[in-house]
Scaffold this motif. Structure first.
Motif, PDB file in Angstrom:
ATOM      1  N   UNK A 154      28.621   3.409 -18.890  1.00  0.00           N
ATOM      2  CA  UNK A 154      28.880   2.051 -18.432  1.00  0.00           C
ATOM      3  C   UNK A 154      30.195   1.965 -17.662  1.00  0.00           C
ATOM      4  N   UNK A 155      30.176   1.433 -16.430  1.00  0.00           N
ATOM      5  CA  UNK A 155      31.430   1.262 -15.690  1.00  0.00           C
ATOM      6  C   UNK A 155      32.424   0.367 -16.444  1.00  0.00           C
ATOM      7  N   UNK A 156      31.930  -0.628 -17.156  1.00  0.00           N
ATOM      8  CA  UNK A 156      32.819  -1.503 -17.929  1.00  0.00           C
ATOM      9  C   UNK A 156      33.544  -0.713 -19.015  1.00  0.00           C
ATOM     10  N   UNK A 157      32.810   0.106 -19.763  1.00  0.00           N
ATOM     11  CA  UNK A 157      33.442   0.893 -20.817  1.00  0.00           C
ATOM     12  C   UNK A 157      34.381   1.950 -20.238  1.00  0.00           C
ATOM     13  N   UNK A 181      42.384   3.242 -29.581  1.00  0.00           N
ATOM     14  CA  UNK A 181      41.342   4.211 -29.894  1.00  0.00           C
ATOM     15  C   UNK A 181      39.974   3.528 -29.968  1.00  0.00           C
ATOM     16  N   UNK A 182      39.498   3.026 -28.821  1.00  0.00           N
ATOM     17  CA  UNK A 182      38.210   2.329 -28.769  1.00  0.00           C
ATOM     18  C   UNK A 182      37.064   3.295 -29.036  1.00  0.00           C
ATOM     19  N   UNK A 183      36.017   2.787 -29.697  1.00  0.00           N
ATOM     20  CA  UNK A 183      34.771   3.521 -29.922  1.00  0.00           C
ATOM     21  C   UNK A 183      33.636   2.714 -29.302  1.00  0.00           C
ATOM     22  N   UNK A 184      32.624   3.374 -28.738  1.00  0.00           N
ATOM     23  CA  UNK A 184      31.440   2.639 -28.310  1.00  0.00           C
ATOM     24  C   UNK A 184      30.661   2.186 -29.545  1.00  0.00           C
ATOM     25  N   UNK A 206      33.326  -6.428 -28.403  1.00  0.00           N
ATOM     26  CA  UNK A 206      33.532  -7.049 -27.098  1.00  0.00           C
ATOM     27  C   UNK A 206      32.236  -6.919 -26.316  1.00  0.00           C
ATOM     28  N   UNK A 207      31.676  -8.040 -25.901  1.00  0.00           N
ATOM     29  CA  UNK A 207      30.443  -7.988 -25.113  1.00  0.00           C
ATOM     30  C   UNK A 207      30.766  -7.663 -23.664  1.00  0.00           C
ATOM     31  N   UNK A 208      32.034  -7.721 -23.305  1.00  0.00           N
ATOM     32  CA  UNK A 208      32.488  -7.292 -21.991  1.00  0.00           C
ATOM     33  C   UNK A 208      32.218  -8.275 -20.881  1.00  0.00           C
ATOM     34  N   UNK A 209      33.089  -8.240 -19.936  1.00  0.00           N
ATOM     35  CA  UNK A 209      32.915  -9.017 -18.718  1.00  0.00           C
ATOM     36  C   UNK A 209      33.649  -8.266 -17.629  1.00  0.00           C
ATOM     37  N   UNK A 210      32.986  -8.019 -16.563  1.00  0.00           N
ATOM     38  CA  UNK A 210      33.615  -7.320 -15.457  1.00  0.00           C
ATOM     39  C   UNK A 210      32.934  -7.765 -14.170  1.00  0.00           C
ATOM     40  N   UNK A 261      37.555   7.214 -27.150  1.00  0.00           N
ATOM     41  CA  UNK A 261      36.142   7.574 -27.319  1.00  0.00           C
ATOM     42  C   UNK A 261      35.209   6.998 -26.251  1.00  0.00           C
ATOM     43  N   UNK A 262      35.724   6.220 -25.329  1.00  0.00           N
ATOM     44  CA  UNK A 262      34.878   5.659 -24.271  1.00  0.00           C
ATOM     45  C   UNK A 262      34.770   6.583 -23.061  1.00  0.00           C
ATOM     46  N   UNK A 263      35.523   7.658 -23.033  1.00  0.00           N
ATOM     47  CA  UNK A 263      35.604   8.512 -21.854  1.00  0.00           C
ATOM     48  C   UNK A 263      34.260   9.140 -21.455  1.00  0.00           C
ATOM     49  N   UNK A 264      33.327   9.305 -22.377  1.00  0.00           N
ATOM     50  CA  UNK A 264      32.029   9.906 -22.050  1.00  0.00           C
ATOM     51  C   UNK A 264      30.903   8.901 -21.876  1.00  0.00           C
TER      52      UNK A 264
END
Length: 62
Positions: free
Chosen positions: A14-17, A26-29, A50-54, A8-11
């Motif tokens: 965010x470059x991180x997502x 099966x990740x969801x935003x 996940x707050x993310x880190x990239x 579900x992140x394909x659309x």
């Protein structure tokens, strides 16, 4: 050639997502769709946030 998994992140914008859009999970935003899926009786799963880190490519290849 096998097809890549798409979640579900394909659309997302965010470059991180987007870098996780082809993970085999099966990740969801963050949003109502994710909450509704987690609340489904047969799912009954917690929300994993996940707050993310990239970093940019040039910052971590040194």
């Amino acid at each position: 050639m096998s097809e890549k998994h798409i979640n579900h992140l394909v659309n997302e914008k965010s470059p991180y997502l987007l870098q996780h859009a082809h993970n085999p999970i099966d990740w969801y935003p963050w949003g109502e769709e994710a909450f509704a899926k987690a609340k489904e009786e047969e799912e009954d799963k917690p929300i994993f946030f996940s707050c993310g880190y990239s970093t940019c490519h040039w910052c971590h290849v040194r």
